[in-house]
Design an enzyme around this catalytic site. Structure first.
Site, PDB file in Angstrom:
ATOM      1  N   THR A  81      -6.670 -28.660 -12.515  1.00  0.00           N
ATOM      2  CA  THR A  81      -7.137 -29.177 -13.804  1.00  0.00           C
ATOM      3  C   THR A  81      -6.621 -28.222 -14.866  1.00  0.00           C
ATOM      4  OG1 THR A  81      -9.139 -30.131 -12.838  1.00  0.00           O
ATOM      5  CG2 THR A  81      -9.126 -29.770 -15.211  1.00  0.00           C
TER       6      THR A  81
ATOM      7  N   TYR B 112     -17.467 -39.293 -17.114  1.00  0.00           N
ATOM      8  CA  TYR B 112     -16.775 -40.586 -17.029  1.00  0.00           C
ATOM      9  C   TYR B 112     -17.309 -41.430 -18.174  1.00  0.00           C
ATOM     10  CZ  TYR B 112     -15.016 -44.638 -14.228  1.00  0.00           C
ATOM     11  OH  TYR B 112     -14.339 -45.737 -13.748  1.00  0.00           O
TER      12      TYR B 112
ATOM     13  N   GLU C 242      -8.344 -35.658 -21.469  1.00  0.00           N
ATOM     14  CA  GLU C 242      -9.767 -35.451 -21.683  1.00  0.00           C
ATOM     15  C   GLU C 242     -10.011 -34.354 -22.715  1.00  0.00           C
ATOM     16  OE1 GLU C 242     -12.092 -35.092 -18.156  1.00  0.00           O
ATOM     17  OE2 GLU C 242     -10.774 -36.371 -16.955  1.00  0.00           O
TER      18      GLU C 242
ATOM     19  N   THR D 175     -11.762 -39.360 -18.829  1.00  0.00           N
ATOM     20  CA  THR D 175     -10.575 -39.898 -19.484  1.00  0.00           C
ATOM     21  C   THR D 175     -10.927 -40.586 -20.793  1.00  0.00           C
ATOM     22  OG1 THR D 175      -9.604 -40.262 -17.311  1.00  0.00           O
ATOM     23  CG2 THR D 175      -8.579 -41.389 -19.164  1.00  0.00           C
TER      24      THR D 175
ATOM     25  N   HIS E  55     -12.191 -46.943 -20.523  1.00  0.00           N
ATOM     26  CA  HIS E  55     -11.563 -46.423 -19.310  1.00  0.00           C
ATOM     27  C   HIS E  55     -12.291 -46.911 -18.058  1.00  0.00           C
ATOM     28  CE1 HIS E  55      -9.657 -43.746 -16.455  1.00  0.00           C
ATOM     29  NE2 HIS E  55     -10.837 -43.249 -16.112  1.00  0.00           N
TER      30      HIS E  55
ATOM     31  N   ASP F  32     -17.056 -32.869 -14.536  1.00  0.00           N
ATOM     32  CA  ASP F  32     -16.246 -33.882 -15.214  1.00  0.00           C
ATOM     33  C   ASP F  32     -17.054 -35.171 -15.328  1.00  0.00           C
ATOM     34  OD1 ASP F  32     -14.060 -34.919 -16.491  1.00  0.00           O
ATOM     35  OD2 ASP F  32     -12.985 -35.432 -14.662  1.00  0.00           O
TER      36      ASP F  32
ATOM     37  N   LYS G 218      -8.784 -34.851  -6.869  1.00  0.00           N
ATOM     38  CA  LYS G 218      -8.978 -34.246  -8.184  1.00  0.00           C
ATOM     39  C   LYS G 218      -8.896 -32.713  -8.156  1.00  0.00           C
ATOM     40  CE  LYS G 218     -10.397 -37.911 -10.666  1.00  0.00           C
ATOM     41  NZ  LYS G 218      -9.889 -38.299 -11.991  1.00  0.00           N
TER      42      LYS G 218
ATOM     43  N   GLU H 234      -5.135 -37.447 -16.573  1.00  0.00           N
ATOM     44  CA  GLU H 234      -6.290 -37.938 -17.321  1.00  0.00           C
ATOM     45  C   GLU H 234      -6.436 -37.076 -18.560  1.00  0.00           C
ATOM     46  OE1 GLU H 234      -9.058 -40.168 -14.005  1.00  0.00           O
ATOM     47  OE2 GLU H 234      -9.797 -38.287 -14.875  1.00  0.00           O
TER      48      GLU H 234
ATOM     49  N   ASP I 286      -6.964 -33.653 -16.405  1.00  0.00           N
ATOM     50  CA  ASP I 286      -7.548 -33.712 -15.070  1.00  0.00           C
ATOM     51  C   ASP I 286      -6.573 -34.476 -14.166  1.00  0.00           C
ATOM     52  OD1 ASP I 286      -9.404 -33.494 -12.987  1.00  0.00           O
ATOM     53  OD2 ASP I 286     -10.320 -35.410 -13.502  1.00  0.00           O
TER      54      ASP I 286
ATOM     55  N   ARG J 140      -4.067 -40.646  -7.270  1.00  0.00           N
ATOM     56  CA  ARG J 140      -4.795 -41.907  -7.173  1.00  0.00           C
ATOM     57  C   ARG J 140      -4.837 -42.454  -5.757  1.00  0.00           C
ATOM     58  NH1 ARG J 140      -7.852 -41.635 -11.602  1.00  0.00           N
ATOM     59  NH2 ARG J 140      -6.616 -41.611 -13.528  1.00  0.00           N
TER      60      ARG J 140
ATOM     61  N   GLU K 153      -3.920 -46.754 -16.070  1.00  0.00           N
ATOM     62  CA  GLU K 153      -4.182 -47.830 -17.031  1.00  0.00           C
ATOM     63  C   GLU K 153      -2.910 -48.255 -17.758  1.00  0.00           C
ATOM     64  OE1 GLU K 153      -8.136 -46.882 -19.257  1.00  0.00           O
ATOM     65  OE2 GLU K 153      -7.306 -44.998 -18.493  1.00  0.00           O
TER      66      GLU K 153
ATOM     67  N   ARG L 288     -11.554 -52.930  -8.575  1.00  0.00           N
ATOM     68  CA  ARG L 288     -12.495 -53.927  -8.042  1.00  0.00           C
ATOM     69  C   ARG L 288     -12.235 -55.283  -8.689  1.00  0.00           C
ATOM     70  NH1 ARG L 288     -15.624 -49.734  -9.681  1.00  0.00           N
ATOM     71  NH2 ARG L 288     -16.507 -50.999 -11.355  1.00  0.00           N
TER      72      ARG L 288
ATOM     73  N   GLN M 296      -7.405 -40.349  -3.957  1.00  0.00           N
ATOM     74  CA  GLN M 296      -8.708 -40.688  -4.538  1.00  0.00           C
ATOM     75  C   GLN M 296      -9.215 -42.034  -4.024  1.00  0.00           C
ATOM     76  OE1 GLN M 296      -8.559 -41.167  -8.782  1.00  0.00           O
ATOM     77  NE2 GLN M 296     -10.746 -41.523  -9.005  1.00  0.00           N
TER      78      GLN M 296
ATOM     79  N   TYR N  82     -12.840 -41.858  -2.090  1.00  0.00           N
ATOM     80  CA  TYR N  82     -13.936 -41.798  -3.064  1.00  0.00           C
ATOM     81  C   TYR N  82     -15.137 -42.641  -2.693  1.00  0.00           C
ATOM     82  CZ  TYR N  82     -13.557 -46.322  -5.518  1.00  0.00           C
ATOM     83  OH  TYR N  82     -13.593 -47.652  -5.846  1.00  0.00           O
TER      84      TYR N  82
END
Length: 417
Positions: free
Chosen positions: A264, A137, A208, A351, A142, A135, A260, A206, A240, A244, A365, A151, A247, A251
């Site tokens: 899927t 990114y 995709e 995503t 996104h 997968d 994850k 997600e 996917d 959260r 989002e 962050r 994750q 992560y």
């Protein structure tokens, strides 16, 4: 000639007429003869069989090959697409051309019509055995949104993001076909009182696009961007599913893992790359310049227009054409270290999100990390609740102004076990 053939002669099925088929109701359908996605279906108690979708029917290709109507060395008689995909592009093109001929020339109708099965009478299976799952990114929008959410106060994109297609190796064994229920995952998450273990409370999607590898490569070899079409058989839609809260706790520093790998979902229909010939468009400019092995000329993405429905209500329309990293670049990067491709490999785009809130491909989002609920069915919602159903669909431009539909991917959330 059958009675139905006589009724339609000179109307729907003129022999050799481009883009027209004698199949009832298929002309004007987004699953017309210019599409013909591949799938694996079951009818009653029969074993899985390979077919192509035409309108509201599936053409039994296993039966067609048994009747010597199409030739693929017996590969169409298998229970998955893998053996057929391994044959390579010349054979894919030959079978597709022959299938179009069978469905557009009235002289074939008496032999082919008995092999058409109404979609209402079949159950769809996972169309290919997944070898490896990767997968990516690849949406700048996104990645920027997630960076701002996770962050705050820091640059939304990390320094490497525009230099290297970021990705992770997923879990092939939990890739499931559209319609398979998704059990809410259990795992560790952070709380103000410290780590705890329990069902995810921030379950997300997600939206995709996935690419299915047909032709393998040797270990140690690199696949060039220009060789994309020689290896990729077709396209599926992907959800996917993402926990959260699990994750976010796990992560750092290694990336996605249990948040994850629980499920899927992929569409039951694989749209062949040939069906998307009119959907390739210029991809966004890349600055700074990419490394030499990522130079794809022409630099093309796909004009796929996704739609996300949450309990029957459309909440987003992500545009795939704006993806920063192209599918060809993803494949080149996937193999630049010499990692081999295997028939049945699946690599997903990551995503798909656009610049507007109504174009995002995740509820993270859409609700800005759960701080800005949206109304679904009259209620304010942030993340998925048990019983929720999500449907991801997509369309693409076809030849002569037509529209092609990709097989939708759907899933309903079941309580944790």
């Amino acid at each position: 000639m059958s009675e139905r053939a006589e009724r339609s002669e000179g109307r729907e099925g003129m022999p050799g007429q481009p883009g027209m088929t004698w199949v009832d109701g298929a002309n004007g359908s987004p699953y017309g003869v210019t599409n013909l996605p591949y799938g694996v279906f079951r009818q009653g108690g029969r074993e899985p069989r390979i077919g192509v979708r035409i309108g509201e029917f599936v053409l039994d290709l296993a039966g067609a090959e048994s009747a010597d109507l199409v030739l693929a060395g017996g590969a169409l008689g298998r229970p998955t697409l893998n053996d057929f995909m391994a044959l390579g592009r010349p054979q894919w093109t030959s079978v597709r051309q022959r299938t179009v001929e069978l469905l557009t020339d009235e002289t074939h109708r008496p032999a082919v019509e008995p092999l058409l099965v109404p979609l209402s009478q079949v159950d769809m299976a996972l169309p290919f055995e997944v070898a490896d799952y990767v997968d990516f990114y690849s949406s700048e929008q996104h990645a920027s949104n997630v960076g701002q959410i996770f962050r705050p106060g820091q640059p939304p994109l990390l320094p490497n993001w525009k230099h290297v297609p970021i990705g992770y190796h997923g879990r092939a064994g939990t890739v499931v076909v559209s319609g398979t229920p998704v059990v809410r995952p259990t795992g560790q998450r952070a709380t103000p009182q410290g780590p705890t273990t329990g069902p995810s409370v921030r379950l997300d999607i997600e939206a995709e696009v996935g690419f299915v590898v047909g032709t393998p490569s040797a270990l140690g070899d690199r696949v060039a961007v220009d060789d994309f079409a020689d290896h990729v058989f077709g396209v599926v839609l992907v959800n996917d599913w993402s926990a959260r809260d699990i994750q976010a706790w796990e992560y750092q520093p290694l990336g996605p893992f249990l948040g994850k790998s629980f499920a899927t979902s992929v569409s039951a229909w694989v749209t062949p790359l040939d069906a998307l010939a009119d959907a390739f468009v210029p991809a966004p400019d890349q600055d700074p310049p990419v490394q030499e092995y990522l130079h794809d000329t022409p630099h093309l993405g796909l004009d796929l227009r996704l739609a996300v429905e949450w309990n029957g209500e459309r909440v987003a329309e992500p545009p795939f054409a704006g993806m920063y990293w192209t599918p060809a670049q993803q494949l080149a990067h996937l193999t630049v270290n010499g990692a081999s491709l295997r028939t049945g490999d699946l690599f997903a785009s990551g995503t798909v999100s656009g610049s507007d809130r109504g174009q995002v491909g995740s509820f993270l989002e859409l609700t800005w990390g759960g701080t800005e609920p949206v109304k679904v069915g009259g209620a304010e919602r942030t993340f998925l609740e048990d019983g929720d159903t999500v449907v991801i669909s997509a369309t693409a431009p076809g030849p002569d102004g037509t529209t092609i539909a990709l097989g939708e991917v759907t899933g309903t959330i079941r309580p944790a076990r």
